[in-house]
Design a protein around this motif. Structure first.
Motif, PDB file in Angstrom:
ATOM      1  N   ASP A 122       0.846  -1.176   0.000  1.00  0.00           N
ATOM      2  CA  ASP A 122       0.000   0.000   0.000  1.00  0.00           C
ATOM      3  C   ASP A 122       0.894   1.243   0.000  1.00  0.00           C
ATOM      4  O   ASP A 122       1.860   1.329   0.754  1.00  0.00           O
ATOM      5  CB  ASP A 122      -0.887  -0.024   1.248  1.00  0.00           C
ATOM      6  N   THR A 123       0.574   2.207  -0.853  1.00  0.00           N
ATOM      7  CA  THR A 123       1.413   3.399  -0.944  1.00  0.00           C
ATOM      8  C   THR A 123       1.368   4.222   0.342  1.00  0.00           C
ATOM      9  O   THR A 123       2.344   4.888   0.666  1.00  0.00           O
ATOM     10  CB  THR A 123       0.986   4.274  -2.130  1.00  0.00           C
ATOM     11  N   ALA A 124       0.271   4.170   1.078  1.00  0.00           N
ATOM     12  CA  ALA A 124       0.192   4.903   2.339  1.00  0.00           C
ATOM     13  C   ALA A 124       1.171   4.328   3.363  1.00  0.00           C
ATOM     14  O   ALA A 124       1.820   5.067   4.102  1.00  0.00           O
ATOM     15  CB  ALA A 124      -1.226   4.862   2.890  1.00  0.00           C
ATOM     16  N   GLU A 125       1.313   3.010   3.392  1.00  0.00           N
ATOM     17  CA  GLU A 125       2.276   2.369   4.294  1.00  0.00           C
ATOM     18  C   GLU A 125       3.705   2.753   3.921  1.00  0.00           C
ATOM     19  O   GLU A 125       4.527   3.052   4.789  1.00  0.00           O
ATOM     20  CB  GLU A 125       2.134   0.858   4.256  1.00  0.00           C
TER      21      GLU A 125
ATOM     22  N   ARG B  13       8.555   8.551   5.815  1.00  0.00           N
ATOM     23  CA  ARG B  13       8.509   9.638   6.799  1.00  0.00           C
ATOM     24  C   ARG B  13       9.211   9.253   8.087  1.00  0.00           C
ATOM     25  O   ARG B  13       9.944  10.057   8.670  1.00  0.00           O
ATOM     26  CB  ARG B  13       7.057  10.013   7.100  1.00  0.00           C
TER      27      ARG B  13
ATOM     28  N   PHE C 186       4.649   5.411   2.308  1.00  0.00           N
ATOM     29  CA  PHE C 186       4.812   6.822   2.628  1.00  0.00           C
ATOM     30  C   PHE C 186       5.128   7.008   4.108  1.00  0.00           C
ATOM     31  O   PHE C 186       6.035   7.776   4.472  1.00  0.00           O
ATOM     32  CB  PHE C 186       3.546   7.597   2.242  1.00  0.00           C
ATOM     33  N   ASN C 187       4.408   6.310   4.968  1.00  0.00           N
ATOM     34  CA  ASN C 187       4.664   6.410   6.405  1.00  0.00           C
ATOM     35  C   ASN C 187       6.051   5.886   6.768  1.00  0.00           C
ATOM     36  O   ASN C 187       6.724   6.453   7.636  1.00  0.00           O
ATOM     37  CB  ASN C 187       3.587   5.675   7.202  1.00  0.00           C
ATOM     38  N   GLU C 188       6.488   4.808   6.119  1.00  0.00           N
ATOM     39  CA  GLU C 188       7.834   4.282   6.370  1.00  0.00           C
ATOM     40  C   GLU C 188       8.901   5.288   5.958  1.00  0.00           C
ATOM     41  O   GLU C 188       9.897   5.476   6.664  1.00  0.00           O
ATOM     42  CB  GLU C 188       8.038   2.968   5.622  1.00  0.00           C
TER      43      GLU C 188
END
Length: 119
Positions: free
Chosen positions: A44-47, A53, A49-51
């Motif tokens: 998932d791109t949100a995961e 960050r 992205f969080n990694e």
């Protein structure tokens, strides 16, 4: 006493360069790890992205600590005057504020909330 000034200048320069290198390395590593994760895994791109960050934020925090240490060393050992100490206070306050806000952004909690949960 004359030998302390060149050593302090040299040491502060190394610490400052190390802080900048850490931030740069973590930025590149974060992007590389994200690309690798997206290519190899169906993530998932949100995961991802969080990694990115989290990794980048930790690198910035560590780099800021080295930059603060370099500024303190340079000011105290080399150019000790009221003007340089005032500048050091402003720099340390700004960098400490950045470190504090990054920590809150990364963890999602105030630093004192960790202690409450541990009790």
């Amino acid at each position: 006493m004359d030998y302390i000034h060149p050593f302090a200048n040299w040491s502060a320069g190394i610490l400052g360069a190390l802080g900048i290198a850490l931030i740069l390395f973590m930025a590149i590593y974060s992007l590389f790890a994200a690309c690798r994760h997206l290519i190899r895994h169906d993530a998932d791109t949100a995961e991802v992205f969080n990694e990115v960050r989290q990794r980048l934020g930790r690198g910035i925090l560590l780099g800021l600590e080295f930059l603060i240490a370099a500024d303190i060393m340079l000011t105290v050992a080399v150019e000790l005057s009221f003007e340089t100490v005032g500048m050091l206070v402003v720099i340390v306050l700004i960098r400490s504020y950045l470190s504090f806000t990054l920590e809150v952004e990364l963890t999602g909690r105030w630093p004192w909330e960790k202690k409450r949960e541990a009790e």
